[in-house]
Design a protein around this motif. Structure first.
Motif, PDB file in Angstrom:
ATOM      1  N   ARG A  36       0.879  -1.168   0.000  1.00  0.00           N
ATOM      2  CA  ARG A  36       0.000   0.000   0.000  1.00  0.00           C
ATOM      3  C   ARG A  36       0.914   1.215   0.000  1.00  0.00           C
ATOM      4  NH1 ARG A  36      -5.345   0.212  -0.161  1.00  0.00           N
ATOM      5  NH2 ARG A  36      -5.503   1.437   1.697  1.00  0.00           N
ATOM      6  N   LEU A  37       0.603   2.200  -0.795  1.00  0.00           N
ATOM      7  CA  LEU A  37       1.514   3.300  -1.046  1.00  0.00           C
ATOM      8  C   LEU A  37       1.925   4.058   0.217  1.00  0.00           C
ATOM      9  CD1 LEU A  37       3.106   4.944  -3.071  1.00  0.00           C
ATOM     10  CD2 LEU A  37       1.080   6.364  -3.419  1.00  0.00           C
ATOM     11  N   ILE A  38       0.974   4.533   0.997  1.00  0.00           N
ATOM     12  CA  ILE A  38       1.308   5.363   2.162  1.00  0.00           C
ATOM     13  C   ILE A  38       2.141   4.577   3.179  1.00  0.00           C
ATOM     14  CG2 ILE A  38       0.396   6.779   4.044  1.00  0.00           C
ATOM     15  CD1 ILE A  38      -0.074   7.983   1.214  1.00  0.00           C
ATOM     16  N   PRO A  39       1.718   3.362   3.584  1.00  0.00           N
ATOM     17  CA  PRO A  39       2.564   2.604   4.505  1.00  0.00           C
ATOM     18  C   PRO A  39       3.961   2.339   3.940  1.00  0.00           C
ATOM     19  CG  PRO A  39       0.384   1.641   4.432  1.00  0.00           C
ATOM     20  CD  PRO A  39       0.439   2.685   3.353  1.00  0.00           C
ATOM     21  N   ASP A  40       4.036   2.012   2.654  1.00  0.00           N
ATOM     22  CA  ASP A  40       5.342   1.746   2.048  1.00  0.00           C
ATOM     23  C   ASP A  40       6.233   2.987   2.062  1.00  0.00           C
ATOM     24  OD1 ASP A  40       4.506  -0.826   1.600  1.00  0.00           O
ATOM     25  OD2 ASP A  40       4.298  -0.630  -0.574  1.00  0.00           O
ATOM     26  N   ILE A  41       5.656   4.157   1.814  1.00  0.00           N
ATOM     27  CA  ILE A  41       6.429   5.405   1.869  1.00  0.00           C
ATOM     28  C   ILE A  41       6.979   5.621   3.278  1.00  0.00           C
ATOM     29  CG2 ILE A  41       6.253   7.928   1.820  1.00  0.00           C
ATOM     30  CD1 ILE A  41       4.264   7.617  -0.519  1.00  0.00           C
ATOM     31  N   ILE A  42       6.134   5.485   4.279  1.00  0.00           N
ATOM     32  CA  ILE A  42       6.541   5.746   5.658  1.00  0.00           C
ATOM     33  C   ILE A  42       7.584   4.737   6.127  1.00  0.00           C
ATOM     34  CG2 ILE A  42       5.725   5.814   8.052  1.00  0.00           C
ATOM     35  CD1 ILE A  42       3.105   7.018   6.878  1.00  0.00           C
ATOM     36  N   ILE A  43       7.358   3.466   5.837  1.00  0.00           N
ATOM     37  CA  ILE A  43       8.324   2.437   6.237  1.00  0.00           C
ATOM     38  C   ILE A  43       9.673   2.671   5.552  1.00  0.00           C
ATOM     39  CG2 ILE A  43       8.859  -0.030   6.035  1.00  0.00           C
ATOM     40  CD1 ILE A  43       5.792  -0.491   6.535  1.00  0.00           C
ATOM     41  N   SER A  44       9.655   3.012   4.270  1.00  0.00           N
ATOM     42  CA  SER A  44      10.901   3.305   3.550  1.00  0.00           C
ATOM     43  C   SER A  44      11.627   4.488   4.158  1.00  0.00           C
ATOM     44  CB  SER A  44      10.617   3.577   2.070  1.00  0.00           C
ATOM     45  OG  SER A  44      10.109   2.436   1.438  1.00  0.00           O
ATOM     46  N   ALA A  45      10.886   5.522   4.531  1.00  0.00           N
ATOM     47  CA  ALA A  45      11.503   6.707   5.136  1.00  0.00           C
ATOM     48  C   ALA A  45      12.108   6.369   6.500  1.00  0.00           C
ATOM     49  CB  ALA A  45      10.479   7.822   5.273  1.00  0.00           C
ATOM     50  N   ILE A  46      11.389   5.620   7.315  1.00  0.00           N
ATOM     51  CA  ILE A  46      11.878   5.259   8.651  1.00  0.00           C
ATOM     52  C   ILE A  46      13.131   4.386   8.555  1.00  0.00           C
ATOM     53  CG2 ILE A  46      11.346   3.864  10.708  1.00  0.00           C
ATOM     54  CD1 ILE A  46       8.430   4.878  10.409  1.00  0.00           C
ATOM     55  N   LYS A  47      13.080   3.395   7.669  1.00  0.00           N
ATOM     56  CA  LYS A  47      14.205   2.460   7.543  1.00  0.00           C
ATOM     57  C   LYS A  47      15.314   2.991   6.631  1.00  0.00           C
ATOM     58  CE  LYS A  47      11.644  -1.795   8.430  1.00  0.00           C
ATOM     59  NZ  LYS A  47      11.306  -3.124   7.893  1.00  0.00           N
ATOM     60  N   LYS A  48      15.051   4.158   6.011  1.00  0.00           N
ATOM     61  CA  LYS A  48      16.005   4.743   5.068  1.00  0.00           C
ATOM     62  C   LYS A  48      16.325   3.761   3.939  1.00  0.00           C
ATOM     63  CE  LYS A  48      18.007   7.954   8.392  1.00  0.00           C
ATOM     64  NZ  LYS A  48      16.831   8.699   8.473  1.00  0.00           N
ATOM     65  N   GLU A  49      15.277   3.105   3.455  1.00  0.00           N
ATOM     66  CA  GLU A  49      15.385   2.165   2.340  1.00  0.00           C
ATOM     67  C   GLU A  49      14.779   2.789   1.092  1.00  0.00           C
ATOM     68  OE1 GLU A  49      14.970  -1.935   4.966  1.00  0.00           O
ATOM     69  OE2 GLU A  49      13.290  -1.319   3.700  1.00  0.00           O
ATOM     70  N   THR A  50      15.130   2.246  -0.061  1.00  0.00           N
ATOM     71  CA  THR A  50      14.594   2.728  -1.326  1.00  0.00           C
ATOM     72  C   THR A  50      13.158   2.240  -1.490  1.00  0.00           C
ATOM     73  OG1 THR A  50      16.780   2.742  -2.325  1.00  0.00           O
ATOM     74  CG2 THR A  50      14.905   2.724  -3.827  1.00  0.00           C
ATOM     75  N   LEU A  51      12.292   3.153  -1.835  1.00  0.00           N
ATOM     76  CA  LEU A  51      10.886   2.851  -2.085  1.00  0.00           C
ATOM     77  C   LEU A  51      10.757   2.379  -3.531  1.00  0.00           C
ATOM     78  CD1 LEU A  51       7.838   3.044  -1.330  1.00  0.00           C
ATOM     79  CD2 LEU A  51       7.939   5.415  -2.122  1.00  0.00           C
ATOM     80  N   CYS A  52      10.234   1.175  -3.745  1.00  0.00           N
ATOM     81  CA  CYS A  52      10.055   0.646  -5.101  1.00  0.00           C
ATOM     82  C   CYS A  52       8.615   0.882  -5.540  1.00  0.00           C
ATOM     83  CB  CYS A  52      10.392  -0.842  -5.144  1.00  0.00           C
ATOM     84  SG  CYS A  52      10.336  -1.516  -6.814  1.00  0.00           S
TER      85      CYS A  52
END
Length: 144
Positions: A36-52
């Motif tokens: 899901r877009l919003i959760p994936d954005i937030i998780i990527s930002a927190i973990k400092k990972e690349t959002l695919c």
């Protein structure tokens, strides 16, 4: 269609009021479902990972959970009060001019969260519609 057939067959004589309602692309309220877009954005930002991202150009009728919830509650109230005209199918969503692309949402998130690294999946594993919409004119006109 199934609910309409049931209503026409069994609810006319005893005046049961039954409605169906749906909302599309609901965000907010603790939705941490994968892909899901919003959760994936937030998780990527927190973990400092690349959002695919699969389809940055995909446009969807995003709406906050409280907006759709207010529609459900208002519809329930009308049915509880016995207003027969509300015993039908309903769609809840934003006006067509209030839709946003996935890229728009990512840009909003970048403005709020700072740097987000994004990559694009050129071979997504499943087909998605590029333009999702939901006709909620009746809900806006009749339910307000």
């Amino acid at each position: 269609m199934v609910v309409d057939c049931y209503r026409e067959s069994f609810c006319q004589t005893n005046k049961q009021l039954i409605a169906t309602a749906r909302a599309r692309n609901v965000i907010g309220g603790g939705d941490w479902t994968p892909s899901r877009l919003i959760p994936d954005i937030i998780i990527s930002a927190i973990k400092k990972e690349t959002l695919c991202i699969r389809h940055p150009e995909a446009t969807k009728p995003w709406q906050h959970v409280l907006d759709s919830l207010s529609g459900y509650l208002l519809l329930s109230q009308k049915l509880f009060e016995g207003e027969e005209k509300f015993s039908q199918a309903w769609n809840f969503g934003p006006p067509d001019n209030k839709t946003h692309s996935v890229s728009d949402i990512i840009n909003i998130a970048k403005n709020q969260l700072g740097s987000i690294q994004v990559s694009y999946d050129s071979t997504p594993s499943f087909k998605e519609e590029m333009l999702l919409s939901i006709n909620s004119i009746k809900s806006r006109n009749e339910l307000g």
